[in-house]
Design an enzyme around this catalytic site. Structure first.
Site, mmCIF file in Angstrom:
data_model
loop_
_atom_site.group_PDB
_atom_site.id
_atom_site.type_symbol
_atom_site.label_atom_id
_atom_site.label_comp_id
_atom_site.label_asym_id
_atom_site.label_seq_id
_atom_site.Cartn_x
_atom_site.Cartn_y
_atom_site.Cartn_z
ATOM 1 C CD1 TRP A 189 -3.054 1.337 0.805
ATOM 2 C CD2 TRP A 189 -1.493 2.468 1.912
ATOM 3 N NE1 TRP A 189 -3.559 2.598 1.062
ATOM 4 C CE2 TRP A 189 -2.620 3.315 1.736
ATOM 5 C CE3 TRP A 189 -0.388 2.978 2.590
ATOM 6 C CZ2 TRP A 189 -2.659 4.625 2.208
ATOM 7 C CZ3 TRP A 189 -0.424 4.282 3.056
ATOM 8 C CH2 TRP A 189 -1.548 5.083 2.874
ATOM 9 C CG HIS A 190 3.264 2.510 3.302
ATOM 10 N ND1 HIS A 190 2.541 1.590 4.023
ATOM 11 C CD2 HIS A 190 3.286 3.639 4.056
ATOM 12 C CE1 HIS A 190 2.153 2.129 5.165
ATOM 13 N NE2 HIS A 190 2.593 3.370 5.211
ATOM 14 N N GLY A 191 3.876 1.658 -1.251
ATOM 15 C CA GLY A 191 4.609 1.920 -2.478
ATOM 16 C C GLY A 191 4.742 0.686 -3.346
#
Length: 480
Positions: A322-324
Site C-alpha cells: 500500500w505504501h509503495g
C-alpha cells in the site's frame, strides 16, 4: 494544492471566512467546491478519477440497500471492489507488476520484453480509495445505512483537509459531522491555529531541515560508512514522522477551525515499547483500516496461533505494498511483520519477562525504536540493491575517523548541529501538549503552552517567508 504553498495560505482563509458567513444549507456546497478546487490544482484530469470512484461507490452502496437477494448484494459489492481497487491497481501497481514480470522473463532467458509502464500516480488515490471502500463494506455488513444525498457523500470522500494524505476517515465518524449545524466557537479556532502551527513547525522546520541531511547519504548509498548511515537513518525516522504527523496536524487544525474533528493519526509512536504498540500509535487510521477490513475477515486471532501469525504477515506485506509499488516496501512491511510475530510468539511460549519499571520501560522503548529505525532503511532506499549497499556500509567505519567523516558528510557541525538539536527539543516540548481536545477541557495545559505557541507561530511565519523565496517541498506521503 499543497498545505505548505502560498496558494493554500490564500485559499484556506477565504474558505474559512465564507464558511462561517454562509447559512448552513450552503456550507456543504462551498466545502465540496473548495475540495475539488484543492484537488484539481495539481492535475485537472485526476478529478475525473476522484469523481468516478465517488459515483461508483455511492451507486454500489445504494444498489446493495435496494437489492432483493444476497447474491445481488454481492454483485454490487464486487462492482465497487473491482472498480475502486482496479483503478488503484492500474495507476499505482501496473508499472511495478510489468517491471517484475519483465525481470522474471529476462531471468529465464527471454528477450525483447519491455516491462515499462509510465502512468502518473494521482495524488491521494490510496487514501480516498480506502475511504470509499470502508463506506461500501460497512453498508454491505449492515453496520451503517447508505447516504441518500450524493452531495454529502461526495464531500465525505473529497473533504480537502484530509483528502490527500489522511487520516482515512470512517463514514460513521465524518459524515454526521458534515451534516451537523456547526456554531462558531473561539476554542475551535484557537485549537485549530495551534494544530496548524505545530504541523507547520514539524514540516517546515524539522522535516524539511532534516531532508537535506538524509539525502546526502541515501543519494549515494555506496559512499557512506556506518556512523553516517546510522545518523542519516535516525534523521529519516524523525523526518518521516514530522512530515506525516505534521500533515495530520495541519489537516486536523484546518478541519477543527471549520468545526469538524478528524481522528488522531499519531500518538507519540516512538515512545512505544513494542512493534505492536508502535503500530497502534503510527498511522492509526490505516492500522485500524487493515485491522477491521483485512485482519479480522482473515480470522484475526480466532483460528489458532499459526493462523494468527500468517494473518499478521499478510497484513504487513499488504501494508508495505500500500505504501509503495516497490519490493523495498514489501521487505519493510515483512520485516516489521516478523518483529510483531516474534513478539507474539515470545509471549505465547512464556519467555522471561523483564520487571516492569522505568528502566526496563526505557530499554523496551529503545529496542522498539532501533527495530523500527532499521526497517526505515528499506523504506527510504531507492531499491533493494541500494538497501544492500547501505546494510554493508553500516558495518564499517565505527571509529573516531569514521565519526568525523560522518559529521562532515552530513554537515552536522557548529550552528547546523545546534539548530538540529534545538528543533528536536522544541518538537519534544510540542509533543507534550495536546491541543486537539479544546481549551475548555485542557485549560491548564494550554495556558502553560501559550509561550510555546507564539514561539512556534513566529518560526512558522519565518519559514513560510523562506518558502516564498525558495519553493516548497511536497509532503512525503503524497507519493503513496
Amino acid at each position: 494544492m499543497n498545505f505548505n504553498s502560498l496558494e493554500f495560505l490564500i485559499f484556506f482563509p477565504v474558505v474559512l471566512l465564507l464558511y462561517w458567513l454562509l447559512p448552513h444549507r450552503l456550507r456543504r456546497w462551498l466545502l465540496l467546491a473548495a475540495s475539488y478546487l484543492f484537488y484539481l490544482w495539481w492535475n485537472p484530469w485526476t478529478g475525473f478519477l476522484l469523481l468516478g470512484t465517488t459515483l461508483i461507490s455511492w451507486l454500489s452502496a445504494r444498489g446493495m440497500e435496494h437489492a432483493d437477494s444476497q447474491r445481488s448484494r454481492k454483485l454490487w459489492l464486487l462492482l465497487a471492489l473491482v472498480c475502486c481497487l482496479g483503478c488503484l491497481a492500474v495507476f499505482k501497481y501496473a508499472g511495478f507488476l510489468t517491471d517484475t514480470a519483465g525481470s522474471v522473463v529476462r531471468l529465464l532467458g527471454g528477450e525483447g520484453f519491455d516491462g515499462t509502464v509510465d502512468l502518473v500516480l494521482p495524488v491521494g488515490i490510496s487514501f480516498y480509495t480506502f475511504q470509499t471502500l470502508s463506506y461500501v463494506l460497512d453498508v454491505y455488513r449492515g453496520e451503517i445505512r447508505t447516504e441518500p444525498d450524493l452531495g454529502y457523500y461526495a464531500l465525505f470522500v473529497s473533504f480537502f483537509p484530509q483528502l490527500v494524505a489522511g487520516p482515512i476517515e470512517r463514514p460513521d465518524h465524518l459524515l454526521p459531522q458534515l451534516k451537523e449545524r456547526h456554531r462558531f466557537r473561539a476554542s475551535d479556532l484557537y485549537c485549530g491555529v495551534c494544530l496548524l502551527c505545530r504541523g507547520y513547525f514539524k514540516k517546515l522546520v524539522v522535516a524539511d531541515g532534516l531532508s537535506a541531511l538524509v539525502d546526502r547519504v541515501y543519494a549515494a548509498p555506496g559512499a557512506a560508512t556506518g556512523p553516517a548511515i546510522a545518523l542519516a537513518t535516525v534523521a529519516f525516522a524523525v523526518q518521516i514522522y514530522c512530515d506525516f504527523s505534521g500533515y495530520s496536524d495541519i489537516a486536523q487544525g484546518a478541519a477543527r477551525m471549520l468545526g469538524i474533528r478528524l481522528m488522531d493519526n499519531f500518538r507519540r509512536p516512538y515512545a512505544a515499547k513494542s512493534v505492536r504498540a508502535f503500530w497502534r500509535r503510527w498511522h492509526i487510521s490505516l492500522t485500524s483500516w487493515f485491522t477491521d477490513y483485512l485482519y479480522k475477515p482473515l480470522g484475526g486471532s480466532r483460528r489458532g496461533l499459526a493462523r494468527q501469525c500468517v494473518n499478521i504477515m499478510i497484513v504487513f506485506l499488504v501494508s508495505g505494498l500500500w505504501h509503495g509499488a516497490d519490493w523495498t516496501y514489501v521487505v519493510w512491511g515483512g520485516f516489521l511483520g516478523l518483529c510483531q510475530v516474534a513478539g507474539l510468539l515470545w509471549q505465547r511460549v512464556g519467555g522471561p519477562a523483564l520487571p516492569d519499571n522505568r528502566l526496563t520501560g526505557l530499554l523496551r522503548q529503545g529496542r522498539t525504536f532501533l527495530l523500527v529505525t532499521f526497517a526505515w532503511i528499506f523504506f527510504r532506499a531507492g531499491s533493494l540493491e541500494e538497501a544492500g549497499l547501505l546494510l554493508r556500509g553500516l558495518t564499517a567505519g565505527w571509529n573516531g575517523a569514521g565519526w568525523q567523516s560522518a559529521l562532515s558528510l552530513l554537515e552536522l557541525t557548529g550552528n547546523a548541529a545546534l539548530r538540529a538539536v534545538l528543533a528536536i527539543l522544541c518538537l519534544l516540548l510540542l509533543e507534550r501538549v495536546d491541543w486537539s481536545r479544546g481549551t475548555d477541557e485542557t485549560a491548564g495545559a494550554v495556558s502553560a503552552a501559550q509561550a510555546v505557541f507564539f514561539l512556534v507561530s513566529t518560526a512558522a511565519v519565518a519559514w513560510l517567508a523562506l518558502l516564498a523565496a525558495n519553493g516548497e517541498n511536497a509532503f512525503l506521503y503524497f507519493q503513496f
